[in-house]
Scaffold this motif. Sequence first.
Motif, PDB file in Angstrom:
ATOM      1  N   ALA A 139      -2.002  11.240  46.167  1.00 59.23           N
ATOM      2  CA  ALA A 139      -1.364  10.708  44.956  1.00 59.23           C
ATOM      3  C   ALA A 139      -2.229  11.032  43.751  1.00 59.23           C
ATOM      4  CB  ALA A 139      -1.187   9.205  45.075  1.00 59.23           C
ATOM      5  N   GLN A 140      -1.534  11.211  42.629  1.00 55.49           N
ATOM      6  CA  GLN A 140      -2.221  11.543  41.392  1.00 55.49           C
ATOM      7  C   GLN A 140      -2.192  10.319  40.493  1.00 55.49           C
ATOM      8  OE1 GLN A 140      -0.272  14.811  39.459  1.00 55.49           O
ATOM      9  NE2 GLN A 140      -2.192  15.817  38.966  1.00 55.49           N
ATOM     10  N   ASP A 141      -3.307  10.006  39.869  1.00 59.60           N
ATOM     11  CA  ASP A 141      -3.273   8.868  38.948  1.00 59.60           C
ATOM     12  C   ASP A 141      -2.934   9.347  37.541  1.00 59.60           C
ATOM     13  OD1 ASP A 141      -5.558   9.989  37.924  1.00 59.60           O
ATOM     14  OD2 ASP A 141      -6.929   8.548  38.868  1.00 59.60           O
ATOM     15  N   PHE A 142      -2.913   8.421  36.570  1.00 62.26           N
ATOM     16  CA  PHE A 142      -2.519   8.770  35.209  1.00 62.26           C
ATOM     17  C   PHE A 142      -3.432   9.826  34.596  1.00 62.26           C
ATOM     18  CE2 PHE A 142       0.042   4.817  35.023  1.00 62.26           C
ATOM     19  CZ  PHE A 142       1.209   5.397  34.544  1.00 62.26           C
ATOM     20  N   GLU A 143      -4.691   9.857  35.040  1.00 62.14           N
ATOM     21  CA  GLU A 143      -5.638  10.841  34.498  1.00 62.14           C
ATOM     22  C   GLU A 143      -5.500  12.180  35.205  1.00 62.14           C
ATOM     23  OE1 GLU A 143      -7.046   7.545  35.210  1.00 62.14           O
ATOM     24  OE2 GLU A 143      -6.476   7.161  33.133  1.00 62.14           O
ATOM     25  N   ASP A 160       1.842   5.889  23.932  1.00 65.48           N
ATOM     26  CA  ASP A 160       2.556   7.083  24.417  1.00 65.48           C
ATOM     27  C   ASP A 160       2.627   7.127  25.935  1.00 65.48           C
ATOM     28  OD1 ASP A 160       3.015   7.812  21.921  1.00 65.48           O
ATOM     29  OD2 ASP A 160       1.648   9.555  21.872  1.00 65.48           O
ATOM     30  N   MET A 161       1.571   6.614  26.568  1.00 65.92           N
ATOM     31  CA  MET A 161       1.544   6.659  28.025  1.00 65.92           C
ATOM     32  C   MET A 161       2.744   5.891  28.587  1.00 65.92           C
ATOM     33  SD  MET A 161      -1.625   5.596  30.460  1.00 65.92           S
ATOM     34  CE  MET A 161      -1.320   3.852  30.551  1.00 65.92           C
ATOM     35  N   PHE A 162       3.007   4.713  28.033  1.00 65.06           N
ATOM     36  CA  PHE A 162       4.151   3.909  28.485  1.00 65.06           C
ATOM     37  C   PHE A 162       5.469   4.607  28.167  1.00 65.06           C
ATOM     38  CE2 PHE A 162       0.878   0.632  28.181  1.00 65.06           C
ATOM     39  CZ  PHE A 162       1.048   0.016  29.408  1.00 65.06           C
ATOM     40  N   LYS A 163       5.525   5.105  26.926  1.00 64.52           N
ATOM     41  CA  LYS A 163       6.770   5.741  26.478  1.00 64.52           C
ATOM     42  C   LYS A 163       7.083   6.945  27.357  1.00 64.52           C
ATOM     43  CE  LYS A 163       8.774   7.844  22.375  1.00 64.52           C
ATOM     44  NZ  LYS A 163       8.459   8.253  21.001  1.00 64.52           N
ATOM     45  N   ASN A 164       6.061   7.754  27.602  1.00 66.53           N
ATOM     46  CA  ASN A 164       6.289   8.948  28.427  1.00 66.53           C
ATOM     47  C   ASN A 164       6.693   8.571  29.839  1.00 66.53           C
ATOM     48  OD1 ASN A 164       5.598  10.463  26.247  1.00 66.53           O
ATOM     49  ND2 ASN A 164       3.482  10.846  26.912  1.00 66.53           N
ATOM     50  N   TYR A 165       6.045   7.534  30.343  1.00 68.98           N
ATOM     51  CA  TYR A 165       6.387   7.100  31.691  1.00 68.98           C
ATOM     52  C   TYR A 165       7.834   6.578  31.739  1.00 68.98           C
ATOM     53  CZ  TYR A 165       6.986   4.147  35.696  1.00 68.98           C
ATOM     54  OH  TYR A 165       7.513   3.568  36.812  1.00 68.98           O
ATOM     55  N   HIS A 166       8.186   5.767  30.750  1.00 73.85           N
ATOM     56  CA  HIS A 166       9.552   5.214  30.727  1.00 73.85           C
ATOM     57  C   HIS A 166      10.579   6.338  30.631  1.00 73.85           C
ATOM     58  CE1 HIS A 166       7.807   1.214  29.075  1.00 73.85           C
ATOM     59  NE2 HIS A 166       7.644   1.353  30.382  1.00 73.85           N
ATOM     60  N   ASN A 167      10.276   7.325  29.799  1.00 75.38           N
ATOM     61  CA  ASN A 167      11.229   8.427  29.632  1.00 75.38           C
ATOM     62  C   ASN A 167      11.331   9.302  30.876  1.00 75.38           C
ATOM     63  OD1 ASN A 167      12.281   7.791  27.203  1.00 75.38           O
ATOM     64  ND2 ASN A 167      10.902   9.113  26.005  1.00 75.38           N
ATOM     65  N   MET A 168      10.269   9.329  31.647  1.00 75.77           N
ATOM     66  CA  MET A 168      10.333  10.083  32.909  1.00 75.77           C
ATOM     67  C   MET A 168      11.062   9.253  33.961  1.00 75.77           C
ATOM     68  SD  MET A 168       7.199  11.078  35.442  1.00 75.77           S
ATOM     69  CE  MET A 168       6.964   9.367  35.859  1.00 75.77           C
ATOM     70  N   ALA A 169      10.744   7.952  34.017  1.00 74.02           N
ATOM     71  CA  ALA A 169      11.260   7.113  35.105  1.00 74.02           C
ATOM     72  C   ALA A 169      12.753   6.856  34.982  1.00 74.02           C
ATOM     73  CB  ALA A 169      10.496   5.792  35.144  1.00 74.02           C
ATOM     74  N   ARG A 170      13.243   6.653  33.758  1.00 72.87           N
ATOM     75  CA  ARG A 170      14.657   6.273  33.601  1.00 72.87           C
ATOM     76  C   ARG A 170      15.604   7.329  34.173  1.00 72.87           C
ATOM     77  NH1 ARG A 170      13.001   3.503  28.100  1.00 72.87           N
ATOM     78  NH2 ARG A 170      12.978   1.350  28.817  1.00 72.87           N
ATOM     79  N   PRO A 171      15.465   8.591  33.795  1.00 75.45           N
ATOM     80  CA  PRO A 171      16.365   9.592  34.414  1.00 75.45           C
ATOM     81  C   PRO A 171      16.150   9.708  35.925  1.00 75.45           C
ATOM     82  CG  PRO A 171      15.229  10.521  32.518  1.00 75.45           C
ATOM     83  CD  PRO A 171      14.588   9.205  32.804  1.00 75.45           C
ATOM     84  N   LEU A 172      14.877   9.604  36.348  1.00 76.66           N
ATOM     85  CA  LEU A 172      14.604   9.716  37.783  1.00 76.66           C
ATOM     86  C   LEU A 172      15.287   8.612  38.571  1.00 76.66           C
ATOM     87  CD1 LEU A 172      10.800  10.579  38.108  1.00 76.66           C
ATOM     88  CD2 LEU A 172      12.746  11.984  38.758  1.00 76.66           C
ATOM     89  N   GLU A 173      15.405   7.450  37.961  1.00 70.65           N
ATOM     90  CA  GLU A 173      15.994   6.314  38.661  1.00 70.65           C
ATOM     91  C   GLU A 173      17.498   6.242  38.464  1.00 70.65           C
ATOM     92  OE1 GLU A 173      13.796   2.751  37.709  1.00 70.65           O
ATOM     93  OE2 GLU A 173      11.893   3.721  38.191  1.00 70.65           O
ATOM     94  N   GLY A 174      18.072   7.293  37.888  1.00 71.74           N
ATOM     95  CA  GLY A 174      19.530   7.350  37.779  1.00 71.74           C
ATOM     96  C   GLY A 174      20.067   6.780  36.484  1.00 71.74           C
TER      97      GLY A 174
END
Lengths: 436, 356
Positions: A302-306, A414-428
């Motif tokens: 697994a890869q962490d945020f860094e 930005d870390m949260f925003k980027n994560y949210h923008n990645m997760a939302r489409p991934l989760e449908g």
Amino acid sequence: MKAINKLPVLALAFLLILSCNSNTDNKETLVENSDTSATTNSINIEEYTLPGASIMTFGPDNVLFVGDSKSSVIHALSTEATELKEPIPYNLWGVDRKIAEELGVDASDVVVQDMKIHPVSQEAYISVKRGHSPDAKSLIAIINPKTNDVGFLNVANAEHSKVDVLGTPKDMQNFWRDIPASTLTITDIDYHKGNLYVSGLSNGEFASTLRVIEYPFNGKQTKVNGIEMFHTVHSQNETRAPIRSMIFQELNGVETLIAAYTCTPLVTFPADQIKENGQMKAKTVAELGYGNVPIDMLVFDAQDFEGNVDKKLLIINKNRSGSLISIKDLAAANKGKGLTHFTQGPEGLPIFPVPLSGVMHIDEQNPMMLTLLRRNIEKGTIDLLSEVKGTYFRLSDFINEYDFADYEYPEGADMFKNYHNMARPLEGFPELARKD
Amino acid sequence: MNKLYFILIVLFLLTACNHSTNLELTVSKDRIQFHNWHPTPKDTHLAKIYVWNTYEKKTNNVPLAGQFKYGSNNTFEFVPNFPFMEKTEYVIIRTTKEGNIKQRFSLPQTNKLPLTVEGIYPTSDSLPENLLRMYVTFSQPMKTSGNLENIKLLNNQGEEIEGAIFNNVYELWDKSQKQLTIIFDPARIKTDLVANKELGRALKVREKFQVMITMAEDIYGQQLQKHFTKTFWVTPQDVSPPNVDTWNINAPESGTKGELKIKFKSPVDKMSLYTRIKVTNQNNQIIQGKITIGNHEKLWKFVPLKPWTKGNYKLKINARLADPSGNNLNGLFDHKTGSLKSEKEGEILNINFQII
């Protein structure tokens, strides 16, 4: 006058025709696909079923090992699959109902047993029993992440070999109807370097049963006699407790079997201790916490945020949150002498609790994601979902501040925003990704 | 005249109406027979059968797999690939000139004996403090998951003793799905293990306890009509493993199908009684027969399939034969390392007897 006399007759006839017609459905019928001329998806019972199918694991050349506790047999079935490289997430709510449709049963008659991800196609293989009766057949449902279509493994077309794991004489077992026979419930199977490791629990004896079976099956089978768990405090005691979940991993250059027991000690054995009639001595490297049953174990990168890659051991628990452990920490703990005092845990090494409750089964889907088979507590259904490694949760499980349209991410978030923008489409939920 | 005209029309319409709507069906697990429907072979695809989805109140999208064909007696029938299930509603939809005609049907429910708990083993009402295992037998085959949550151990005040019953992910059922094995959490039975030190044994000597089954469902969807309870007194821990030297063996006469009996000083585990004792003749062939048990599991009886003949016989006992506390012929369940009689579990002990 005559005309008046005929009127009630005609009216009645008209009424009868109407009532007659009302027995036939017009276009808004009970089915969505009212095209009844479509060909039936024929699932031939003989070709697709096994007497029983519970625990599964993939082995060399994509062979699927299927544990059948009902007949105390392990099947090895070849699988064919097209490689899928892209990480396509599963967002399939009510997968049990979808499988029920294909099997022509009510969802309550689909008994889900295990789930594994095909290492090449990323397809989810779900072992199910069709109905609850003792003679109910099992099938392996296959779900493709691209289409979400449900298919079934054609057992008859697969190369198929099997091995009996009970190893007890069959003579008197079923001679008389209703006479209880001992059964072995297979609790886990793992394939490692030419061997299949099988742990089980008998209904007539509380004993540790670890069997090692050579694959391809050649009749060679080793049964470990006893497994001693050495705690310094109770080192004089042997425990016959059965292994619940296990996995092989190299620790400090030594092939090691990592096993979790109910209640929930995490122990290690050097693999070379596994010998016919041998006594294995385990080291308790961690206590995951009292009052708990481990369900599944998984090792993955697994890869962490860094962006650092770390090898992890993840244990899914029935009564506690998931336990995430770095293999580095496990290897370090394994160099020591193990736990030396009483504890109700969690203790022994750094254990990071991750929010994976309700998860029935888990597997690695691709370098980015894990796949979960999770009980939906609100709807009572079973969902097939993907989760990004590193976060170990689904954003869409929660409603929070970020979800409001007028929420503005503060500077430095930005870390949260980027994560949210990645997760939302991934989760449908691509429509919820923020464009600003 | 008018009346006759009227009656005729009504009759005609009723018949026509009936003909186009209601199918006369006989439904069994493996087929439906249609008694008033005789389609031509090219029309047989005009009907599909669906499961009625009780959650969404609509039919499933996928029709049942199977075959429409003419069977014996020239009756038109549908043979499903998987048998029809009880308690499931189905809908047959036929495409006709008048539109799609639907008709619901289900398997006729057969009369079944109600679901009851037939017994709990050990059957004695006094059980040792270090009891390891119980067996619950039901009158019907059961659904095999989610049951352990509904089996509770209660003390004399009616309070539940949490964590007393070992909860594995997979429940331990026999093949008939009528017998469930319950294990008392061995961590609380074995001295020195964390749970034993922290929580003590679940059972307390000279106190009264109950095992209560609050809910259980069989494969037909029948539930227990009322809670089932077994009440028992707790006796001091059993630390004497079974010992074949104390067994009393009674051999029957030759030429009969008399009972071969073993009487035990203290109760033996039910599954051990059925699976750990075998009878062989002087040629080492296993004698087939029927085992029954009695006297609160202190009696084992064996009736051969064929009459006994004169000669030397052996009882072959697997040393895994245990008592309800898990102590076996090889030693105590809660034993010190190195204290077992043999390093190898499951050795076979022979007891000779003669039939004269």
